[in-house]
Design a protein around this motif. Structure first.
Motif, short mmCIF file in Angstrom:
data_model
loop_
_atom_site.label_atom_id
_atom_site.label_comp_id
_atom_site.label_asym_id
_atom_site.label_seq_id
_atom_site.Cartn_x
_atom_site.Cartn_y
_atom_site.Cartn_z
N ASP A 78 64.46 -37.39 57.83
CA ASP A 78 64.18 -38.81 57.62
C ASP A 78 65.50 -39.60 57.68
OD1 ASP A 78 65.48 -38.28 55.25
OD2 ASP A 78 63.78 -38.74 53.95
N SER A 79 65.45 -40.87 57.34
CA SER A 79 66.66 -41.69 57.46
C SER A 79 67.73 -41.25 56.47
CB SER A 79 66.32 -43.17 57.26
OG SER A 79 65.93 -43.42 55.92
N ALA A 80 67.33 -40.68 55.34
CA ALA A 80 68.32 -40.18 54.38
C ALA A 80 69.11 -39.02 54.98
CB ALA A 80 67.63 -39.75 53.09
N ASP A 95 65.46 -34.04 54.00
CA ASP A 95 65.09 -35.42 53.66
C ASP A 95 65.80 -35.89 52.40
OD1 ASP A 95 63.80 -34.21 51.54
OD2 ASP A 95 61.80 -34.44 52.37
N PHE A 96 65.34 -36.99 51.85
CA PHE A 96 66.06 -37.63 50.74
C PHE A 96 66.23 -36.71 49.54
CE2 PHE A 96 61.63 -38.37 49.69
CZ PHE A 96 61.60 -38.23 48.31
N LEU A 136 69.81 -38.72 58.12
CA LEU A 136 70.79 -39.35 59.02
C LEU A 136 72.01 -39.79 58.23
CD1 LEU A 136 68.36 -41.55 61.18
CD2 LEU A 136 69.24 -39.25 61.68
N GLY A 137 71.77 -40.38 57.07
CA GLY A 137 72.88 -40.80 56.22
C GLY A 137 73.75 -39.63 55.80
#
Lengths: 101, 308
Positions: A53-55, A22-23, A57-58
């Motif tokens: 999480d979306s982080a 995650d982030f 994915l980044g």
């Protein structure tokens, strides 16, 4: 989260992400990316990843950008929550993808 | 604290999570190969704080403690588990060679109730202990967070926070009131982190992209959290439960943003390193999600199943 990597007998680089991705993992994952050989294939192993999480994915897109050629990257052993999130975000179309779900 | 699913057995495989702490790379490979025979999931952390954090968020069916931890760290971890009313129920297996003066051997009465000691890696012993932990022996079943039932009584609450870590911790706690905690946690984390970075700290989409590419994101967050006018701003979370809905109202003190274009995944932004959090939250976690103009308040709802 822990990120470990090794290279197998065929020269394929395996990046294993254990626990939560995650982030909070930006620094560790970027450090892992920096050790990769751009000329060899990379398998990102989600077999022991429990949450993304979306982080995260980044961060996979940072890896994609670093390697230059998307064909050299495969997301492997995706299951559970990580598999669900990766598919909803269409990452199974952006990368080589191997689900165990 | 989120309880993992009950271990189940079928077709010769067992389902459950085994957490490994303090295993060196070679040992972890052997552990993973051994446990794959059972079909159990395995996660790995390096040290005691990481193990405790992990277990608080997701209690495993079994904890494996490896020899890469010092004797003192091993003992400290076992004492922490013993003193926690929920985590003390997690079976623990410690694998390391021991001498007679090992502090743990002189302190057996202080160990958690389900603690197994193995003097060396033995795949047969490992398999039998893990199987025992996963197969459904009531005394070894993964702990059930009694907090879940307590939280069912919660009707309304308000929280405030400032940092990303606080956002994450609060999201984990709030997700316990939800029917599917892991989905809710993701959605809440995404919305609450957005409220900090794009709301209170006013980091634009383009600026965040640049920070992701150059690796400066966390440093910029830390810098702005100390900087006026951002330093005094808080995110407020209001929780409401009624008969059929859980509602989370997340408000920041920023000027708002153009939220409309982030509700769905945008193919034009598919290679950007950021910009997916709201769409992810909307698709994974919530029944309904809406922003109030100018975009500094988001209301996310989860529909509850009718009570029997």
């Amino acid at each position: 989260m822990s990120v470990t990597s090794n290279t197998d007998q065929y020269g394929i680089q395996h990046v294993m992400i254990s626990g939560r991705f995650d982030f909070s993992c930006h620094r560790d994952f970027r450090a892992a990316i920096a050790t990769l050989n751009k000329a060899s294939k990379v398998v990102v192993d989600f077999g022991t990843t429990t949450y993304i999480d979306s982080a995260a994915l980044g961060m996979l897109l940072l890896l994609r950008d670093y390697m230059g050629d998307v064909r050299s990257i495969r997301l492997a052993n995706c299951k559970g929550q990580p598999d669900q999130v990766l598919r909803i975000a269409n990452f199974h179309r952006l990368f080589g993808y191997d689900s165990t779900a | 604290m989120t309880a993992p699913p009950e271990p189940t057995e079928g077709n010769g495989t067992l389902r459950g999570l085994v957490l490994s702490v303090g295993a060196d790379d070679a040992s972890f490979v052997r552990i993973r190969e051994t446990l794959q025979k059972l079909g159990a999931d395995i996660a790995r952390v390096e040290d005691v704080p990481a193990a405790l954090n992990y277990m608080c968020a997701q209690p495993p069916s079994l904890l494996l403690v490896g020899a890469a931890l010092s004797n003192d760290c091993e003992l400290a971890l076992l004492h922490k588990l013993r003193d926690d009313s929920l985590l003390r129920q997690v079976p623990v297996m410690c694998q390391r060679p021991r001498t007679e003066d090992d502090p743990l051997l002189n302190d057996l009465d202080s160990l958690p109730p389900h603690c197994y000691l193995s003097s060396a890696f033995d795949s047969v012993v490992l398999l039998s202990v893990v199987r025992g932990a996963l197969v459904g022996n009531p005394s070894h079943a993964p702990p059930v967070a009694s907090g879940a039932s307590r939280f069912e009584l919660l009707r309304e609450a308000r929280f405030t926070f400032r940092t990303l870590l606080e956002a994450q911790e609060l999201a984990v706690e709030l997700s316990r009131v939800c029917p599917e905690p892991s989905r809710a946690e993701l959605g809440l984390v995404e919305l609450m982190i957005n409220a900090v970075e794009h709301g209170n700290l006013e980091i634009s989409y383009e600026h965040k992209s640049m920070l992701c590419w150059n690796g400066g994101w966390r440093a910029e967050i830390a810098r702005r959290l100390q900087l006026a006018p951002y330093a005094s701003r808080e995110v407020s979370v209001r929780f409401l439960r009624d008969r059929d809905t859980l509602r989370f109202e997340i408000s920041d003190e920023g000027p708002g943003f153009a939220w409309h274009k982030f509700l769905d995944f945008d193919p034009d932004r598919s290679l950007d390193p950021n910009g997916r959090g709201i769409a992810l939250a909307r698709n994974v976690a919530f029944t309904r999600l809406r922003y109030r103009e100018p975009g500094n308040v988001v209301v996310a709802e989860i529909a509850l199943e009718p009570r029997q």
